[in-house]
Design a protein around this motif. Sequence first.
Motif, PDB file in Angstrom:
ATOM      1  N   ASN A 174      -3.493   7.046   4.488  1.00  0.00           N
ATOM      2  CA  ASN A 174      -2.625   7.594   3.439  1.00  0.00           C
ATOM      3  C   ASN A 174      -2.912   6.986   2.073  1.00  0.00           C
ATOM      4  OD1 ASN A 174      -1.274   9.242   5.223  1.00  0.00           O
ATOM      5  ND2 ASN A 174       0.411   7.823   5.536  1.00  0.00           N
ATOM      6  N   SER A 175      -3.379   5.732   2.056  1.00  0.00           N
ATOM      7  CA  SER A 175      -3.643   5.038   0.797  1.00  0.00           C
ATOM      8  C   SER A 175      -5.055   5.294   0.273  1.00  0.00           C
ATOM      9  CB  SER A 175      -3.436   3.535   0.981  1.00  0.00           C
ATOM     10  OG  SER A 175      -2.121   3.266   1.382  1.00  0.00           O
ATOM     11  N   LEU A 214       0.812  -1.216   0.000  1.00  0.00           N
ATOM     12  CA  LEU A 214       0.000   0.000   0.000  1.00  0.00           C
ATOM     13  C   LEU A 214       0.847   1.269   0.000  1.00  0.00           C
ATOM     14  CD1 LEU A 214      -3.048  -0.862   2.292  1.00  0.00           C
ATOM     15  CD2 LEU A 214      -2.959  -0.724  -0.185  1.00  0.00           C
ATOM     16  N   PRO A 215       1.918   1.340   0.799  1.00  0.00           N
ATOM     17  CA  PRO A 215       2.694   2.595   0.802  1.00  0.00           C
ATOM     18  C   PRO A 215       3.423   2.898  -0.504  1.00  0.00           C
ATOM     19  CG  PRO A 215       3.132   1.330   2.793  1.00  0.00           C
ATOM     20  CD  PRO A 215       2.332   0.454   1.886  1.00  0.00           C
TER      21      PRO A 215
END
Length: 146
Positions: A121-122, A30-31
């Motif tokens: 954040n995602s 994801l990051p």
Amino acid sequence: MLTKILSVSGKPGLYKLISTSKNLNIVESLPDGKRIPVYLTEKVVALSDVSIYTTDEDVPLREVFRKIKEKENGGKTAPSSKSSNSEVFRYFGEVLPNYDTDKVYASDIKKILSWYNILLNSGIDFEQVEAKTEESAGTEPENNEK
């Protein structure tokens, strides 16, 4: 949405399930968006299968994330995974006052806070509930555990 978000033992962060085959799964970090293979010998857990011990009954992780989101008004968590144990225990006590202090460790809370921030954040909507069809309601999730 949390059924397709995975934690892979021995690998940091969270991963989105991209494809499944007989011997391995392809997941995307994801990051950073990097895709890697995850073999059936590795321990993989879907976030939808995680719950938190409380003094009453276990609380699904989705509900804990929702309470954190309410507390933070949709923003990131104040304590991070690098905060002191006393700080994360105090914070988690405000989010989930009846969590079982004998079974929930500081490392668990730090992981939950880290996961929440990664999902935020995602742009992953952890409150979205998957619609289950009659066909899939009786089947087990694909390769969530070794």
